[in-house]
Design an enzyme around this catalytic site. Structure first.
Site, short mmCIF file in Angstrom:
data_model
loop_
_atom_site.label_atom_id
_atom_site.label_comp_id
_atom_site.label_asym_id
_atom_site.label_seq_id
_atom_site.Cartn_x
_atom_site.Cartn_y
_atom_site.Cartn_z
CD GLU A 222 86.73 54.75 15.51
OE1 GLU A 222 86.49 55.39 14.46
OE2 GLU A 222 86.26 53.47 15.42
CD GLU B 291 82.56 53.06 17.36
OE1 GLU B 291 82.60 52.98 16.27
OE2 GLU B 291 82.86 54.15 17.75
C1 GAL Z 1 83.56 54.47 13.90
C2 GAL Z 1 83.14 56.04 14.63
C3 GAL Z 1 81.79 55.74 14.89
C4 GAL Z 1 81.00 55.52 13.64
C5 GAL Z 1 81.48 54.25 13.18
C6 GAL Z 1 80.79 54.00 11.86
O1 GAL Z 1 84.84 54.97 13.04
O2 GAL Z 1 83.92 56.02 15.84
O3 GAL Z 1 81.47 57.17 15.45
O4 GAL Z 1 81.22 56.72 12.54
O5 GAL Z 1 82.97 54.34 12.84
O6 GAL Z 1 81.14 52.80 11.31
#
Ligand code: GAL
Length: 676
Positions: free
Chosen positions: A161, A318
């Site tokens: 990210e 994610e």
């Molecule tokens: C994203 C990140 C992850 C985790 C996740 C939690 O921004 O890439 O590592 O922190 O959020 O929602």
């Protein structure tokens, strides 16, 4: 331009057919090795076939400046391979270890007010720091050399990210890089002084070295400087992405490379359209917003990923199985919502469904963030749902590899306009470009049509309807492309405070909206923004908020809606001008959704765009189509989790209930033989 160069190796099922990638961020370094074996057994039970590994493991891989420890990573890579689980291996550069920040505090980012951000969280690094780059790239090199031939490896995951937490840095490193960026953009100081309008407030620069990032000032800063800093900050992160990318491409050319982007309504910092040449396949992270239009925002974001990926498959890297932990109150998802969310991404072209994270942490900042294996363990409703989602993806395997079928209707999301309207010293600071784009997207969904989300540089002429709300920054070339598209048959819609400035944020004088005055056949002498709580009424009873203005219409411009009260009572509020084969619609206030949907419906039917399936209640579901080699897959996604949806007798159901009424979280996928 958007393109996907190369996708990771496909994972096949027992029948040899490609499967969806299904998995999560996996952080085995947080757990003793006994847990690893259980992890792999549970992954197999859930149908997990890929994990994103090592994302935050720099301190574990390089415990001190001179020592490296790859043994644990070798071990887990081997175990995953033996278990049939593939790896998207991170370059592990997202969170520098304390030994590095202690030895080199000059890598720490600096806020606008001069405060230095410390270690102790993550992403505490300057995108432009040469020292950070030297150390991070050494790590990337070491990982690439060690794992490039590992049989489990199918993708490289660059950083994590990029821009999450550190997108804007006001340090001296940033100042130096900003100057170089400006020299590249403007060539000489004269051009820069003109572009920035430095005659105003005595800001004339006589040397590039006098220029600094827009740090905190007594009075608000220069608008073009602010806009350029946002452009620069997005480019600086992209530049860093390129640095990692080059190393991987050189050492490990056979493995596809990605970096998880954040195409989402609460992340305006990075203009990903310009980053698409820097990854080989698109991956995105998306977290549901806690808003009433959460599903529409999810769909909007996924639709933008679809067009960024040139309608080819992409990865959902994610999302969350249930609650997040980083808002003030974090309720869980309701049963069914996890699968609904995942399949909405699939509907828009995702061939991977991945979560943050595999096993819920018991220590560290994200202890209370949901995962695939919750604190309760595998004997839990959540894990059973994770297993069912894996089964659903197996049923949906025929969809894998299919492309997203472009829609006839598109909404434009423009980062430059988002940035330029997110500044002080405007007629109104209540305007939000993304919010406007999403409001129109939602209104268009109400008509039942499929809707794409595109950028201003995409092929707008390919659409019957293009809606570009709050398209504030309009370079001459864009105005020309839009005008040409309209003449060739596109129906273009834009709204208040659009077409107002050029790429230097200079106002296009002579009556607003300068870039579109002739195309729209309207002229505005003075804006009339509305304060929070103020509204006007239109002749169809719509309530208008945020803005109104007196429109002078050219001859031939039609009035679609008028103001029924307020300062411009009786004057036009929305207009249409016919040009060539198409038309240009202007809407001068923010209409509330029911009326906006009615207007959207008029525009869509006048343009001859149609819904792909007749629903008893049009617009009750979001529809998308993925086109496979010999069939189309039509996805129907209910828009309201609480309400049942009548879908009638559906034919060709590949996935989902076969009843004429479905619940608010049931996704239905229909298989239709090609009719082309
Ligand atoms: C994203 C990140 C992850 C985790 C996740 C939690 O921004 O890439 O590592 O922190 O959020 O929602």
């Amino acid at each position: 331009m958007s393109h996907v160069h190369r996708f990771p190796a496909r994972i096949t099922g027992e029948d040899g057919a490609p499967q969806f990638y299904y998995g999560a961020d996996y952080n085995p370094e947080q757990w003793p090795r006994e847990v690893w074996d259980e992890d792999i057994t549970l992954m197999q039970r859930a149908g997990v076939n890929v994990v994103a590994l090592g994302i935050f493991s720099w301190a574990r891989l390089q415990p001190t400046a001179d020592t490296w420890d790859f043994e644990w990573l070798d071990d887990i890579m081997d175990r995953l391979h033996a278990g049939g689980i593939r790896v998207d291996l991170a370059t592990a550069t997202a969170s520098p270890p304390p030994w590095l920040t202690t030895a080199h505090p000059e890598i720490l980012p600096v806020r606008r007010d001069g405060v230095i951000l410390s270690q102790g969280g993550r992403q505490h690094w300057r995108p432009t720091s040469p020292v950070f780059r030297e150390h991070a790239l050494a790590l990337v090199t070491a990982l690439a050399e060690r794992y490039k031939d590992h049989p489990a490896l199918i993708a490289w995951h660059i950083n994590n990210e990029l821009g999450c937490h550190n997108a804007w840095d006001f340090s001296d490193d940033a100042a130096r890089a900003f100057r170089l960026w400006l020299q590249d953009r403007y060539g000489d100081l004269d051009t820069l002084n003109k572009a920035w309008g430095t005659a105003f407030w005595s800001q004339h620069y006589s040397d590039f070295d006098q220029i600094i990032p827009p740090r905190l000032t007594p009075a608000e800063g220069n608008p073009t400087q602010l806009l350029d800093f946002r452009r620069f900050s997005s480019d600086a992160l992209r530049d860093y992405l390129r640095a990692e990318n080059e190393i991987l491409a050189r050492i490990s050319p056979d493995i596809a490379r990605t970096s998880n982007y954040m195409v989402t309504g609460d992340t305006p910092e990075m203009d990903y359209a310009s980053w698409m040449g820097d990854v080989e396949f698109l991956s995105n992270d998306h977290y549901l917003l806690p808003t009433p239009d959460a599903i529409e925002e999810l769909s909007f974001s996924a639709a933008r990923c679809g067009s960024l990926a040139a309608y080819k498959p992409w990865w959902l890297m994610e999302h969350s199985t249930s609650a997040v932990n980083w808002r003030s109150v974090n309720p869980p998802k309701r049963p069914g919502e996890m699968a609904r969310d995942a399949l909405t991404h699939v509907a828009h072209g995702a061939d991977a469904v991945c979560f943050f994270q595999w096993r819920q942490s018991i220590a560290g900042s994200e202890r209370f963030h949901a995962a695939m294996v919750p604190h309760a363990g595998a004997d839990s409703r959540l894990f059973r749902d994770v297993v069912s989602l894996g089964e659903a993806l197996t049923t949906l395997a025929p969809v894998v590899g299919s492309t997203l079928l472009p829609a006839q209707v598109a909404v434009v999301l423009d980062y430059e306009s988002w940035w330029a309207t997110d500044q002080p010293f405007l007629p109104s600071t209540l305007l939000d470009h993304h919010e406007q784009a999403l409001a129109w997207y939602t209104a268009l969904l109400d008509t039942g049509v499929r809707v794409d989300v595109v950028g201003p540089n995409d092929d707008l002429a390919a659409y019957k309807v293009v809606v570009a709300p709050l398209l504030h920054v309009v370079p001459a070339a864009l105005a020309e492309r839009i005008t040409d598209a309209v003449h060739a048959g596109t129906h273009f819609v834009t709204t208040f405070f659009s077409g107002i400035v050029d790429e230097e944020a200079h106002v296009l004088a002579g009556g607003h909206p300068g870039a579109f005055r002739d195309l729209l056949g309207v002229r505005v002498e003075e804006f009339h923004p509305l304060r929070a709580g103020q509204s006007v009424t239109l002749d169809d009873d719509a309530t208008g908020t945020l803005w109104c203005e007196p429109l002078d219409l050219d001859e031939g411009t039609e009035t679609l809606r008028s103001y029924a009260d307020g300062p411009f009572e009786g004057k036009a509020a929305a207009t249409r001008a016919w040009r060539g084969e198409g038309s240009a619609v202007y809407v001068s206030t923010h209409m509330d959704w029911w009326y906006l949907a009615a207007l959207a419906s008029e525009i869509v039917s006048a343009a001859g765009a149609w819904a792909d399936i007749d629903m008893p209640t049009p617009g009750s579901v979001i529809t998308t189509i993925r086109r496979g080699a010999d069939a189309d897959y039509l996805f129907l996604i209910p828009r309201s989790p609480e309400a049942d949806v009548e879908v009638g007798e559906l034919e060709g159901i590949l996935y989902g209930p076969t009843t004429p009424t479905i619940t608010g979280t049931d996704v239905v996928v229909l298989r239709r033989e090609h009719d082309v």
